[in-house]
Design an enzyme around this catalytic site. Structure first.
Site, short mmCIF file in Angstrom:
data_model
loop_
_atom_site.label_atom_id
_atom_site.label_comp_id
_atom_site.label_asym_id
_atom_site.label_seq_id
_atom_site.Cartn_x
_atom_site.Cartn_y
_atom_site.Cartn_z
N GLY A 1 1.10 -1.07 -0.12
CA GLY A 1 0.13 0.12 -0.16
C GLY A 1 1.15 1.43 0.14
O GLY A 1 -0.02 2.36 -0.42
N GLU B 1 3.68 -7.05 1.51
CA GLU B 1 3.21 -7.24 0.77
C GLU B 1 3.28 -5.71 -0.45
O GLU B 1 2.47 -5.60 -1.13
CB GLU B 1 1.58 -7.59 0.34
CG GLU B 1 1.99 -8.88 1.57
CD GLU B 1 -0.12 -9.30 1.13
OE1 GLU B 1 -1.16 -8.85 1.03
OE2 GLU B 1 -0.03 -10.55 2.13
N GLY C 1 3.91 -3.85 -3.72
CA GLY C 1 4.38 -3.90 -5.03
C GLY C 1 4.22 -2.24 -5.77
O GLY C 1 5.54 -2.00 -6.56
N ARG C 2 3.61 -1.48 -5.79
CA ARG C 2 3.43 -0.21 -6.57
C ARG C 2 5.37 0.31 -5.92
O ARG C 2 5.90 1.37 -6.48
CB ARG C 2 2.10 0.60 -6.15
CG ARG C 2 2.81 1.61 -6.48
CD ARG C 2 1.53 3.36 -6.32
NE ARG C 2 0.28 2.41 -6.35
CZ ARG C 2 -0.95 2.56 -7.09
NH1 ARG C 2 -0.54 3.12 -8.20
NH2 ARG C 2 -1.49 2.31 -6.35
N ARG D 1 -4.30 3.84 -15.73
CA ARG D 1 -4.47 4.37 -14.64
C ARG D 1 -5.27 5.55 -15.14
O ARG D 1 -6.07 6.27 -14.23
CB ARG D 1 -2.88 4.62 -14.09
CG ARG D 1 -2.59 3.46 -13.70
CD ARG D 1 -1.36 3.56 -12.68
NE ARG D 1 -2.24 3.19 -11.36
CZ ARG D 1 -2.03 4.17 -10.75
NH1 ARG D 1 -0.97 5.98 -11.74
NH2 ARG D 1 -2.15 5.34 -10.13
N TYR E 1 -8.70 5.71 -13.43
CA TYR E 1 -8.86 6.38 -11.53
C TYR E 1 -8.86 7.80 -11.74
O TYR E 1 -7.84 8.81 -10.62
CB TYR E 1 -7.30 6.01 -11.04
CG TYR E 1 -7.70 4.43 -10.40
CD1 TYR E 1 -8.31 3.36 -10.64
CD2 TYR E 1 -6.33 3.73 -11.71
CE1 TYR E 1 -7.89 2.11 -10.38
CE2 TYR E 1 -6.25 2.38 -11.31
CZ TYR E 1 -6.41 1.75 -11.09
OH TYR E 1 -6.53 0.64 -10.44
N CYS F 1 -10.63 4.72 -29.27
CA CYS F 1 -11.46 5.68 -30.05
C CYS F 1 -12.44 5.31 -29.17
O CYS F 1 -13.92 4.77 -28.61
CB CYS F 1 -12.67 4.80 -30.82
SG CYS F 1 -11.50 4.02 -32.24
N GLU F 2 -12.55 5.81 -27.61
CA GLU F 2 -13.42 6.14 -26.42
C GLU F 2 -12.40 8.06 -26.01
O GLU F 2 -11.30 8.10 -26.27
CB GLU F 2 -12.75 5.79 -25.81
CG GLU F 2 -13.07 4.56 -25.62
CD GLU F 2 -13.45 3.17 -24.81
OE1 GLU F 2 -14.34 3.72 -23.84
OE2 GLU F 2 -14.07 1.94 -24.54
N TYR G 1 1.52 -1.19 -12.33
CA TYR G 1 -0.32 -1.25 -12.71
C TYR G 1 -0.22 -0.45 -14.77
O TYR G 1 -0.84 -0.15 -14.75
CB TYR G 1 -0.92 -0.85 -11.58
CG TYR G 1 -0.88 -1.21 -10.81
CD1 TYR G 1 -1.05 -2.75 -10.21
CD2 TYR G 1 -0.73 -0.76 -9.11
CE1 TYR G 1 -1.59 -3.21 -9.45
CE2 TYR G 1 -0.25 -1.16 -7.79
CZ TYR G 1 -1.04 -2.74 -7.86
OH TYR G 1 -0.47 -3.21 -6.64
#
Ligand code: LLP
Length: 417
Positions: A238, A273, A275-276, A312, A316, A345-346, A373
């Protein structure tokens, strides 16, 4: 900035683009190693290194070269699927340093992971506990288990990556955990090993993690008083990173200190744990400006990376700093306020809003802090091959994932007879 523009370690990004094309993820071995060392050194400074295992959260970036690098540094791994188990093993990770997290483990995954002989299952519900006991019985093993408890602490991060509130799908409700431990201890094919907690991701304030740890420790002590002794405490991941030049993130030594201070003088082993924080700032996404499209309201720079490469921002509304790769004297375009967008196309396909840049078509851009990520969440939307991945190590450049080729993208499909 050197004369030939932005570098990663000893290598010019322009050379990487010339050799491997764009879009391309670029990682720095030195930065990955330094991020791991910062975590480990902080544990060391608190006298906890000898009884701690850093289990890198594979989901953040699961490239084999990255997993292998962390395995060589002594890391364990936090996995969430049978697929991630296979990756860790292919990368040379030790099974007995793996913890298996996730709210919906399939029986097939439970079996594969049991047979591999991992360190611990982080169980998230009463049903999962029963299913796991049953599966363990069929393979003639006892499953090592932690319960992931949900401490009902607000992690103060983006709601999509906040996992420790009562309203979240994650973990066992704090008030139910004690009874569930008693039940687990009585199940024939379950071996109670530890406790686990993870309240969210990209946390910049150390207080919520420390508060959650305090709650977990109080529960551990209640369990001990009841005769349920745990071997380890897993405090999840985290820790946040810097995404914005003006918004520094706390160093590991600062972020982790309040949480680690609570662990002094205890005897349990510890699992983390992250990650980022181990990969995020060690990677960038290299992309080329295809088209400049000045408009009445907005100026668009259409680049060859898109939301399928880096999800991302679209998912987010996340900010990643974006910088020109070329040396400053080559910046001949007029500085304008650009929307950096991809070809998908968005309208949600953007990589950055409102970026003051002097651009020409053909310029290279680096989208920073994209090591976590990024590639692991990439897709083939719009039938776009996923990007190449490159690892820089000093002056050496290693291609660690080839760019996908278009025929591969539909190779598993068939037309009707
Ligand atoms: N442990 C568990 C049980 C997790 O669910 C996660 C992340 C981690 C560890 C690693 O957390 P970290 O140290 O990376 O914060 N895709 C989102 C992030 C999703 C995080 C999911 N769980 C993003 O791009 O921001």
């Amino acid at each position: 900035m050197q004369r030939d523009g932005l570098h990663v370690e000893g290598v010019a990004l322009a050379d990487v683009a010339a050799r491997f094309g764009t879009p391309c993820y670029v990682y720095s071995r030195a930065a990955l190693t330094a991020a791991y060392a910062a975590y480990r050194d902080t544990l060391q400074a608190h006298g906890l290194a000898d009884r701690s295992l850093i289990c890198y959260a594979v989901k953040a970036n699961s490239n084999l070269a990255i997993l292998n690098l962390f395995a060589r540094l002594g890391a364990g791994f936090d996995i969430v699927s049978g697929g991630e188990l296979a990756r860790v093993r292919a990368a040379g990770g030790d099974a007995d340093k793996i913890v298996f997290s996730g709210v919906g483990k399939s029986r097939e995954e439970m079996r594969a992971v049991l047979e591999a002989g991992i360190r611990c299952f982080n169980v998230e519900s009463a049903s999962e506990l029963d299913q796991l006991s049953e599966v363990a019985g069929t393979v003639g093993r006892r499953a090592p288990v932690s319960l992931r408890v949900n401490p009902d602490v607000d992690a103060k991060t983006h709601p999509y990556i906040s996992t420790g509130l009562k309203s979240a799908k994650f973990g066992v409700a704090f008030n139910d955990a004690f009874d569930l431990y008693r039940r687990a201890a009585a199940l024939p094919h379950i071996a109670v090993k530890g406790i686990d907690c993870h309240i969210g991701s990209q946390l910049l304030d150390p207080a919520p993690a420390a508060e959650a740890a305090g709650k977990v420790l109080a529960l551990v002590d209640r369990l001990v008083a009841d005769g349920i002794v745990l071997e380890h405490i897993d405090l999840g991941g985290g820790m946040g990173i810097q995404y914005h030049a003006d918004e520094p993130a706390p160093a590991a030594s600062v972020y982790l200190a309040p949480m680690l201070a609570r662990l002094a003088g205890r005897h349990e082993k510890l699992v983390f744990e992250p990650g980022r924080s181990l990969v995020g700032n060690a990677g960038l996404l290299l992309t080329r400006v295809e088209v400049l499209k000045p408009g009445e309201e907005k100026h668009f720079a259409v680049v060859d990376a898109a939301m399928n490469d880096l999800m991302r921002p679209a998912l987010y509304d996340a900010w990643h700093d974006i910088t020109r790769v070329g040396a400053d004297e080559t910046a001949t375009g007029t500085t304008m306020n650009y929307e950096i967008v991809g070809p998908v196309c968005e309208s949600g396909d953007f990589l950055g809003h409102d970026r003051q840049l002097a651009l020409n078509e053909g310029d290279l851009l680096a989208i920073l802090s994209a090591g976590a990520y990024g590639m692991s969440m990439a897709s083939n939307y719009n039938t776009r091959p996923r990007a190449a991945e490159v690892m820089i190590d000093g002056d050496a450049v290693h291609l660690i994932r080839r760019r996908e080729e278009i025929p591969q993208l539909f190779a598993l499909e068939s037309t009707l007879p």
